[in-house]
Design a protein around this motif. Structure first.
Motif, PDB file in Angstrom:
ATOM      1  N   ILE A 135       0.513  -1.195  -0.044  1.00 35.30           N
ATOM      2  CA  ILE A 135      -0.228   0.031  -0.060  1.00 35.30           C
ATOM      3  C   ILE A 135       0.904   1.193   0.139  1.00 35.30           C
ATOM      4  O   ILE A 135       1.854   1.360   1.163  1.00 35.30           O
ATOM      5  CB  ILE A 135      -0.810   0.093   1.496  1.00 35.30           C
ATOM      6  N   ALA A 136       0.871   2.137  -1.288  1.00 38.65           N
ATOM      7  CA  ALA A 136       1.521   3.020  -1.074  1.00 38.65           C
ATOM      8  C   ALA A 136       0.987   4.444  -0.855  1.00 38.65           C
ATOM      9  O   ALA A 136      -0.289   4.501  -1.439  1.00 38.65           O
ATOM     10  CB  ALA A 136       2.498   2.884  -2.713  1.00 38.65           C
ATOM     11  N   VAL A 137       1.627   5.217  -0.269  1.00 39.70           N
ATOM     12  CA  VAL A 137       0.855   6.687  -0.135  1.00 39.70           C
ATOM     13  C   VAL A 137       1.625   7.900  -1.308  1.00 39.70           C
ATOM     14  O   VAL A 137       3.007   7.839  -1.118  1.00 39.70           O
ATOM     15  CB  VAL A 137       1.270   7.736   1.043  1.00 39.70           C
ATOM     16  N   ALA A 138       1.223   7.512  -2.377  1.00 34.26           N
ATOM     17  CA  ALA A 138       1.581   8.662  -3.680  1.00 34.26           C
ATOM     18  C   ALA A 138       1.680  10.074  -3.290  1.00 34.26           C
ATOM     19  O   ALA A 138       0.011  10.729  -2.835  1.00 34.26           O
ATOM     20  CB  ALA A 138       0.811   8.452  -4.676  1.00 34.26           C
ATOM     21  N   PRO A 139       2.251  11.327  -4.009  1.00 35.09           N
ATOM     22  CA  PRO A 139       2.554  12.058  -3.742  1.00 35.09           C
ATOM     23  C   PRO A 139       1.004  12.985  -5.061  1.00 35.09           C
ATOM     24  O   PRO A 139       1.336  12.722  -5.650  1.00 35.09           O
ATOM     25  CB  PRO A 139       3.650  13.341  -4.182  1.00 35.09           C
ATOM     26  N   ALA A 140       0.931  13.688  -4.104  1.00 37.65           N
ATOM     27  CA  ALA A 140      -0.238  14.684  -4.979  1.00 37.65           C
ATOM     28  C   ALA A 140       0.632  14.905  -6.304  1.00 37.65           C
ATOM     29  O   ALA A 140       1.347  16.023  -5.939  1.00 37.65           O
ATOM     30  CB  ALA A 140      -0.772  15.867  -4.304  1.00 37.65           C
ATOM     31  N   VAL A 141      -0.149  15.162  -7.597  1.00 36.12           N
ATOM     32  CA  VAL A 141       0.886  15.338  -9.074  1.00 36.12           C
ATOM     33  C   VAL A 141      -0.520  16.247  -9.477  1.00 36.12           C
ATOM     34  O   VAL A 141      -1.437  15.652 -10.042  1.00 36.12           O
ATOM     35  CB  VAL A 141       0.690  13.840  -9.801  1.00 36.12           C
ATOM     36  N   PRO A 142      -0.032  17.188 -10.311  1.00 38.33           N
ATOM     37  CA  PRO A 142      -1.325  18.396 -10.475  1.00 38.33           C
ATOM     38  C   PRO A 142      -1.031  17.267 -12.371  1.00 38.33           C
ATOM     39  O   PRO A 142      -0.416  16.866 -12.492  1.00 38.33           O
ATOM     40  CB  PRO A 142      -0.525  19.481 -11.199  1.00 38.33           C
ATOM     41  N   THR A 201      -4.637  20.770 -14.853  1.00 33.18           N
ATOM     42  CA  THR A 201      -3.622  22.418 -14.593  1.00 33.18           C
ATOM     43  C   THR A 201      -2.697  23.073 -14.338  1.00 33.18           C
ATOM     44  O   THR A 201      -2.693  24.058 -14.595  1.00 33.18           O
ATOM     45  CB  THR A 201      -4.217  21.818 -13.490  1.00 33.18           C
ATOM     46  N   VAL A 202      -1.871  22.459 -14.882  1.00 36.06           N
ATOM     47  CA  VAL A 202      -0.956  23.511 -15.036  1.00 36.06           C
ATOM     48  C   VAL A 202      -0.531  23.959 -17.252  1.00 36.06           C
ATOM     49  O   VAL A 202      -0.420  25.001 -16.297  1.00 36.06           O
ATOM     50  CB  VAL A 202       0.532  22.368 -15.597  1.00 36.06           C
ATOM     51  N   ALA A 203      -1.030  23.497 -17.464  1.00 35.01           N
ATOM     52  CA  ALA A 203      -1.634  24.521 -18.993  1.00 35.01           C
ATOM     53  C   ALA A 203      -2.007  25.409 -18.693  1.00 35.01           C
ATOM     54  O   ALA A 203      -1.943  26.953 -18.809  1.00 35.01           O
ATOM     55  CB  ALA A 203      -2.343  23.299 -20.080  1.00 35.01           C
TER      56      ALA A 203
END
Length: 111
Positions: A79-86, A90-92
């Protein structure tokens, strides 16, 4: 092993954990919401839970806890905790907004 998720971890993780760690729960589901750390630790020790948290905790004798603040540690077993990635959209939009600000700033300097 039963896991007790601290209140800073979502209760929505509990169903996913049940297959691997039966009996796991979250403090809000056990009416411990807002309880201080000592009360949570005491409950965990009395009911044979291992605490999972994102907090930095001190070492308590006889209590197992898993700390997600340790660099390089990202999960429990599979079970991994993934960091938030936009999202790319959203980046555009952010880049388009910055471009518009730069254009307006340059235009106002010309006038």
């Amino acid at each position: 092993m039963k896991l007790l998720l601290d209140e800073n971890l979502s209760r929505r993780l509990v169903p996913s954990l049940q297959a691997v760690y039966p009996g796991s729960s979250q403090v809000d589901l056990l009416d411990l919401s807002g309880a201080n750390d000592h009360a949570v630790w005491t409950y965990a020790r009395a009911h044979d839970f291992a605490i999972v948290t994102k907090d930095t905790m001190t070492t308590w004798t006889g209590l197992t806890y898993l700390d997600f603040t340790t660099p390089g540690y990202s999960g429990i077993d599979n079970i991994a905790v993934a960091p938030a990635v936009p999202e790319p959209g959203t980046v555009a939009m952010m880049l388009a907004g910055l471009g518009a600000l730069a254009f307006m700033s340059r235009r106002s300097k010309m006038n």
